[in-house]
Design an enzyme around this catalytic site. Structure first.
Site, PDB file in Angstrom:
ATOM      1  N   ASN A   9       0.728  -1.271  -0.055  1.00 64.15           N
ATOM      2  CA  ASN A   9      -0.120   0.073  -0.058  1.00 64.15           C
ATOM      3  C   ASN A   9       1.001   1.231   0.068  1.00 64.15           C
ATOM      4  O   ASN A   9       1.276   1.585   1.224  1.00 64.15           O
ATOM      5  CB  ASN A   9      -0.869  -0.009   1.309  1.00 64.15           C
ATOM      6  CG  ASN A   9      -1.778   1.308   1.360  1.00 64.15           C
ATOM      7  OD1 ASN A   9      -1.886   2.043   0.432  1.00 64.15           O
ATOM      8  ND2 ASN A   9      -2.371   1.523   2.670  1.00 64.15           N
ATOM      9  N   TRP A  10       1.028   1.785  -1.185  1.00 67.73           N
ATOM     10  CA  TRP A  10       1.792   3.023  -1.278  1.00 67.73           C
ATOM     11  C   TRP A  10       1.187   4.347  -0.745  1.00 67.73           C
ATOM     12  O   TRP A  10       2.131   5.215  -0.849  1.00 67.73           O
ATOM     13  CB  TRP A  10       2.332   3.007  -2.812  1.00 67.73           C
ATOM     14  CG  TRP A  10       3.313   1.942  -3.191  1.00 67.73           C
ATOM     15  CD1 TRP A  10       4.114   1.072  -2.147  1.00 67.73           C
ATOM     16  CD2 TRP A  10       3.946   1.702  -4.422  1.00 67.73           C
ATOM     17  NE1 TRP A  10       4.824   0.402  -3.119  1.00 67.73           N
ATOM     18  CE2 TRP A  10       4.684   0.658  -4.333  1.00 67.73           C
ATOM     19  CE3 TRP A  10       3.607   2.125  -5.831  1.00 67.73           C
ATOM     20  CZ2 TRP A  10       5.266   0.154  -5.424  1.00 67.73           C
ATOM     21  CZ3 TRP A  10       4.275   1.942  -7.021  1.00 67.73           C
ATOM     22  CH2 TRP A  10       4.959   0.758  -6.948  1.00 67.73           C
ATOM     23  N   LYS A  11       0.132   4.414  -0.501  1.00 66.72           N
ATOM     24  CA  LYS A  11      -0.308   5.508   0.123  1.00 66.72           C
ATOM     25  C   LYS A  11      -0.216   6.645  -0.971  1.00 66.72           C
ATOM     26  O   LYS A  11       0.026   6.194  -2.144  1.00 66.72           O
ATOM     27  CB  LYS A  11       0.019   5.825   1.376  1.00 66.72           C
ATOM     28  CG  LYS A  11      -0.215   4.806   2.230  1.00 66.72           C
ATOM     29  CD  LYS A  11      -0.052   4.883   3.949  1.00 66.72           C
ATOM     30  CE  LYS A  11      -0.174   3.643   4.770  1.00 66.72           C
ATOM     31  NZ  LYS A  11      -0.127   3.702   6.030  1.00 66.72           N
ATOM     32  N   HIS A  95      -9.727   1.884   4.736  1.00 62.23           N
ATOM     33  CA  HIS A  95      -8.356   2.041   5.545  1.00 62.23           C
ATOM     34  C   HIS A  95      -8.695   3.070   6.448  1.00 62.23           C
ATOM     35  O   HIS A  95      -9.358   3.883   6.426  1.00 62.23           O
ATOM     36  CB  HIS A  95      -7.260   2.620   4.319  1.00 62.23           C
ATOM     37  CG  HIS A  95      -6.033   2.454   5.029  1.00 62.23           C
ATOM     38  ND1 HIS A  95      -5.543   3.404   5.822  1.00 62.23           N
ATOM     39  CD2 HIS A  95      -4.907   1.772   4.984  1.00 62.23           C
ATOM     40  CE1 HIS A  95      -4.372   3.051   6.338  1.00 62.23           C
ATOM     41  NE2 HIS A  95      -3.824   1.906   5.742  1.00 62.23           N
ATOM     42  N   GLU A  97      -6.838   5.375   7.686  1.00 62.80           N
ATOM     43  CA  GLU A  97      -6.690   6.828   7.085  1.00 62.80           C
ATOM     44  C   GLU A  97      -7.845   7.495   6.510  1.00 62.80           C
ATOM     45  O   GLU A  97      -8.089   8.633   6.657  1.00 62.80           O
ATOM     46  CB  GLU A  97      -5.444   6.755   6.342  1.00 62.80           C
ATOM     47  CG  GLU A  97      -4.074   6.625   7.273  1.00 62.80           C
ATOM     48  CD  GLU A  97      -2.796   5.780   6.369  1.00 62.80           C
ATOM     49  OE1 GLU A  97      -2.798   5.999   5.310  1.00 62.80           O
ATOM     50  OE2 GLU A  97      -2.053   5.353   7.259  1.00 62.80           O
ATOM     51  N   GLU A 167      -5.821  -4.280  10.808  1.00 63.47           N
ATOM     52  CA  GLU A 167      -4.607  -3.363  11.144  1.00 63.47           C
ATOM     53  C   GLU A 167      -4.884  -2.539  12.194  1.00 63.47           C
ATOM     54  O   GLU A 167      -5.834  -1.590  12.273  1.00 63.47           O
ATOM     55  CB  GLU A 167      -4.774  -2.331   9.683  1.00 63.47           C
ATOM     56  CG  GLU A 167      -4.338  -3.209   8.370  1.00 63.47           C
ATOM     57  CD  GLU A 167      -3.612  -2.066   7.442  1.00 63.47           C
ATOM     58  OE1 GLU A 167      -2.701  -2.335   7.139  1.00 63.47           O
ATOM     59  OE2 GLU A 167      -4.423  -0.873   7.159  1.00 63.47           O
ATOM     60  N   GLY A 173       2.247   2.592  10.862  1.00 63.68           N
ATOM     61  CA  GLY A 173       3.329   3.566  10.614  1.00 63.68           C
ATOM     62  C   GLY A 173       3.921   4.251  12.045  1.00 63.68           C
ATOM     63  O   GLY A 173       4.568   5.097  12.088  1.00 63.68           O
ATOM     64  N   SER A 213       3.295  -1.567  10.464  1.00 58.94           N
ATOM     65  CA  SER A 213       4.714  -1.809  10.776  1.00 58.94           C
ATOM     66  C   SER A 213       5.042  -3.121  10.548  1.00 58.94           C
ATOM     67  O   SER A 213       5.885  -3.733  11.148  1.00 58.94           O
ATOM     68  CB  SER A 213       5.013  -1.386  12.209  1.00 58.94           C
ATOM     69  OG  SER A 213       4.547   0.073  12.373  1.00 58.94           O
ATOM     70  N   GLY A 234       2.835  -0.853   4.428  1.00 57.79           N
ATOM     71  CA  GLY A 234       2.857   0.492   3.953  1.00 57.79           C
ATOM     72  C   GLY A 234       4.432   0.893   3.996  1.00 57.79           C
ATOM     73  O   GLY A 234       4.896   0.696   2.909  1.00 57.79           O
ATOM     74  N   GLY A 235       4.706   1.534   4.778  1.00 55.43           N
ATOM     75  CA  GLY A 235       6.243   2.382   4.652  1.00 55.43           C
ATOM     76  C   GLY A 235       7.228   1.179   4.073  1.00 55.43           C
ATOM     77  O   GLY A 235       7.974   1.562   3.259  1.00 55.43           O
TER      78      GLY A 235
HETATM   79  P1  PGA Z   1       2.603   0.499   7.791  1.00 53.74           P
HETATM   80  O1  PGA Z   1       1.226   0.980   6.872  1.00 53.74           O
HETATM   81  O2  PGA Z   1       3.137  -0.771   7.152  1.00 53.74           O
HETATM   82  O3  PGA Z   1       3.358   1.955   7.215  1.00 53.74           O
HETATM   83  O4  PGA Z   1       2.405   0.703   9.226  1.00 53.74           O
HETATM   84  C1  PGA Z   1       0.161  -0.229   6.750  1.00 53.74           C
HETATM   85  C2  PGA Z   1      -1.084   0.396   6.287  1.00 53.74           C
HETATM   86  O5  PGA Z   1      -1.398   1.378   6.609  1.00 53.74           O
HETATM   87  O6  PGA Z   1      -1.625  -0.399   5.458  1.00 53.74           O
END
Ligand code: PGA
Length: 251
Positions: A9-11, A95, A97, A167, A173, A213, A234-235
């Protein structure tokens, strides 16, 4: 055996050129990896270019969101058929966010999941509790409500039609991954809720990703848990080498 599904997930990261550069470096690192589903989820703007490049590979594409209507006066929104047209197989829905910054609620998530299913996409429905909910001992209650509301009235025929991503918001994050045991406890609870909703066969086949994470260093121990079937990353998915190590967690 459930086939692992590992998604990047590159956001809101990467231009088209950066996305193409990632794929150029990532593909050679994946040679020989065939027993798992690998999904790239870039911003909408990079979907078409990536679809062209990935056409001859087994890597799938996903979108980060969609709208439930098929067309009309909805400025700024993207229809399910447009997501399919851009080359997607998957779509992330709900998600945290989006829940936080765009006030998405689970009744709305449910409409989006339904729209995705109707379009033939595989929704990755995200759920997860906040830190204060966990501290108050409300994790299972929150998860149950999210599943009940998010999947309300939905019917699926095959377990492959849907993916759920657990999640925990406090792990996204932050560098604080849930321990494998903490994650497994919730994953097996989710599977039991699915069994009660759609029966044993769908519950046994449905894939439940962990997200929050995930890194090359902790992927193997998470995947060793019986109800963890993949990851939404994500990251650590932004660099080809790091994401490739996550995908090849057992090699
Ligand atoms: P993260 O994000 O791996 O940076 O914690 C995961 C996500 O939001 O899908």
């Amino acid at each position: 055996m459930r086939r692992p599904v590992i998604a990047a997930n590159w956001k809101m990261h990467k231009t088209i050129a950066q996305a193409l550069q990632f794929v150029k470096e990532f593909l050679p690192l994946l040679e020989g990896v065939e027993d798992r589903d690998v999904v790239l989820i870039p911003p909408f703007t990079a979907l078409h270019a990536l679809a062209e490049t990935l056409r001859t590979t087994s890597i799938k594409l996903g979108a980060q969101n969609l709208f439930w209507e098929e067309e009309g006066a909805f400025t700024g929104e993207i229809a399910p058929s447009m997501v399919v047209d851009a080359g997607c197989t998957y779509v992330v829905i709900g998600h945290s966010e989006r829940r936080k910054y765009f006030q998405e609620t689970y009744p709305l998530v449910s409409k989006k999941v339904q729209a995705a299913l109707t379009a033939g996409l595989i929704p990755i429905m995200c759920i997860g509790e906040s830190l204060s909910e966990r501290k108050k001992g409300k994790t299972f209650e929150v998860i149950k409500n999210q599943i009940t509301e998010g999947l309300k009235g939905l019917q699926i025929q095959r377990s492959e039609q849907l993916v759920i991503a657990y999640e925990p918001i406090w792990a996204i994050g932050t560098g604080h991954t849930a321990t494998p045991e903490q994650a497994e406890e919730v994953h097996s609870f989710i599977r039991e809720l699915i069994r009660r909703t759609w029966g044993k066969e769908i519950a046994n086949g449905l894939r439940i990703q962990y997200g929050g994470s995930v890194k090359p260093e902790n992927m193997a121990e998470l995947m060793a848990m019986p109800d963890i079937d993949g990851a939404l990353v994500g990251g650590a998915s932004l660099k080809p080498d790091s994401f490739a190590r996550i995908v090849k967690y057992d090699q």
